[in-house]
Design an enzyme around this catalytic site. Structure first.
Site, PDB file in Angstrom:
ATOM      1  CG  MET A 149       6.069   3.021  -6.044  1.00 24.30           C
ATOM      2  SD  MET A 149       5.936   2.355  -4.365  1.00 24.30           S
ATOM      3  CE  MET A 149       7.558   2.702  -3.761  1.00 24.30           C
TER       4      MET A 149
ATOM      5  CG  ASN B 259      -0.594   2.065   0.741  1.00 20.76           C
ATOM      6  OD1 ASN B 259      -0.286   1.668  -0.366  1.00 20.76           O
ATOM      7  ND2 ASN B 259       0.301   2.460   1.637  1.00 20.76           N
TER       8      ASN B 259
ATOM      9  CD  GLU C 282       4.732  -6.504   0.353  1.00 22.82           C
ATOM     10  OE1 GLU C 282       4.888  -7.008  -0.771  1.00 22.82           O
ATOM     11  OE2 GLU C 282       5.248  -5.437   0.684  1.00 22.82           O
TER      12      GLU C 282
ATOM     13  CG  ASP D 168       3.083   4.686   4.116  1.00 22.15           C
ATOM     14  OD1 ASP D 168       4.281   4.810   3.806  1.00 22.15           O
ATOM     15  OD2 ASP D 168       2.201   4.347   3.318  1.00 22.15           O
TER      16      ASP D 168
ATOM     17  CB  ILE E 199       2.244  11.349  -1.884  1.00 23.31           C
ATOM     18  CG1 ILE E 199       3.482  10.709  -1.258  1.00 23.31           C
ATOM     19  CG2 ILE E 199       1.348  11.954  -0.804  1.00 23.31           C
ATOM     20  CD1 ILE E 199       4.468  11.698  -0.705  1.00 23.31           C
ATOM     21  CG  LEU E 200      -2.942   8.732  -4.209  1.00 25.23           C
ATOM     22  CD1 LEU E 200      -3.808   7.505  -4.055  1.00 25.23           C
ATOM     23  CD2 LEU E 200      -3.108   9.345  -5.591  1.00 25.23           C
TER      24      LEU E 200
ATOM     25  CG  HIS F  10       3.994   1.030   4.336  1.00 25.90           C
ATOM     26  ND1 HIS F  10       4.717   1.578   3.298  1.00 25.90           N
ATOM     27  CD2 HIS F  10       4.722   1.240   5.453  1.00 25.90           C
ATOM     28  CE1 HIS F  10       5.835   2.099   3.773  1.00 25.90           C
ATOM     29  NE2 HIS F  10       5.865   1.903   5.087  1.00 25.90           N
TER      30      HIS F  10
ATOM     31  CG  ASN G 137       1.553  -6.961  -3.050  1.00 28.62           C
ATOM     32  OD1 ASN G 137       1.295  -7.667  -2.095  1.00 28.62           O
ATOM     33  ND2 ASN G 137       2.728  -6.399  -3.227  1.00 28.62           N
TER      34      ASN G 137
HETATM   35  C1  GRF Z   1       5.707  -3.976  -2.297  1.00 29.09           C
HETATM   36  O1  GRF Z   1       6.708  -4.207  -1.305  1.00 29.09           O
HETATM   37  C2  GRF Z   1       4.720  -2.978  -1.782  1.00 29.09           C
HETATM   38  O2  GRF Z   1       4.373  -3.123  -0.430  1.00 29.09           O
HETATM   39  C3  GRF Z   1       5.512  -1.723  -1.968  1.00 29.09           C
HETATM   40  O3  GRF Z   1       6.120  -1.856  -3.232  1.00 29.09           O
HETATM   41  C4  GRF Z   1       6.302  -3.239  -3.484  1.00 29.09           C
HETATM   42  C5  GRF Z   1       5.586  -3.482  -4.783  1.00 29.09           C
HETATM   43  O4  GRF Z   1       5.221  -4.761  -4.920  1.00 29.09           O
HETATM   44  N1  GRF Z   1       4.656  -0.583  -1.901  1.00 29.09           N
HETATM   45  P1  GRF Z   1       4.424  -5.281  -6.230  1.00 29.09           P
HETATM   46  O5  GRF Z   1       4.514  -4.217  -7.306  1.00 29.09           O
HETATM   47  O6  GRF Z   1       3.016  -5.512  -5.803  1.00 29.09           O
HETATM   48  O7  GRF Z   1       5.142  -6.540  -6.596  1.00 29.09           O
END
Ligand code: GRF
Length: 211
Positions: free
Chosen positions: A93, A110, A181, A152, A95-96, A112, A13
């Site tokens: 990954m 974020n 995404e 989330d 939690i903030l 999700h 992403n």
């Molecule tokens: C993605 O599915 C994102 O939505 C989730 O973890 C995965 C990580 O994707 N939180 P990347 O690290 O951006 O490839």
């Protein structure tokens, strides 16, 4: 516009954001820092390849000596040091807590891999795949939301349904989800960073075109 991106893993992403900025799809915006809590996150390599500053910011030292809330406060300081206009959690990954969210001076969004109100937390894609096989859902989706202390659950900025097919393996669904995404995250960043042209000025542009 200054964007800080937080990652924990592969960074596909993050790559989508980098590529979109290089294609000038997000005008006058640049990522000034990529932060990862995992040293081996491939996303750090992706940033380095594009000469984007990176910072490894692990949680572990805080669990040994200080406290988790100090991690959030110190992370907020690092982020604020960039004077960002936007903070993007892209596969982050951890939690903030309010310690972070109340300390940073820019909106936090974020990505999700689920629809609003569904499959909050980790392994959302896997859980959707199982729920589909049990006939509980017909499709899943992806959303980008504002980050608030509840996991989330912040206001949805954009969301998009992702179909699931009977023959879908988990990998097939994951691939389809990641494609969505990448697209929706860039669209959400554009939506936030590119001020909406007020309707009146658009009318002016219209008349200008007619001249
Ligand atoms: C993605 O599915 C994102 O939505 C989730 O973890 C995965 C990580 O994707 N939180 P990347 O690290 O951006 O490839």
């Amino acid at each position: 516009k200054r964007v800080v991106v937080l990652i924990s893993g592969n960074g596909s992403n993050l790559q989508a954001i980098i590529d979109s900025m290089e294609r000038k799809e997000v005008p006058n915006a640049q990522i000034t820092l990529v932060i990862s809590n995992k040293k081996e996150a491939f996303g750090l390599e992706r940033a380095k390849k594009h000469n984007i500053a990176t910072k490894y910011f692990p949680l572990k030292p805080y669990l040994d000596s200080k406290t988790r809330s100090q991690f959030d406060l110190d992370l907020a300081q690092v982020v604020n040091g960039e004077t960002p206009d936007l903070i993007v959690l892209a596969g982050w990954m951890l939690i903030l807590s309010p310690n972070f969210l109340d300390s940073v001076k820019a909106p936090v969004i974020n990505l999700h891999p689920a629809l609003p109100g569904q499959f909050a937390g980790t392994h959302a894609i896997e859980r959707a795949h199982s729920a589909y096989q049990e006939g509980k859902i017909q499709h899943t989706g992806v959303m980008v939301h504002r980050v608030i202390p509840e996991i989330d659950a912040g206001e949805t900025i954009l969301s998009e349904v992702v179909p699931i097919h009977p023959e879908d393996t988990l990998e097939a669904l994951e691939d389809r989800m990641h494609q969505t995404e990448h697209r929706i995250l860039v669209a959400a960043i554009r939506k936030i960073l590119i001020p909406r042209v007020a309707s009146s000025s658009r009318a002016e542009i219209k008349t200008f075109d007619n001249i």
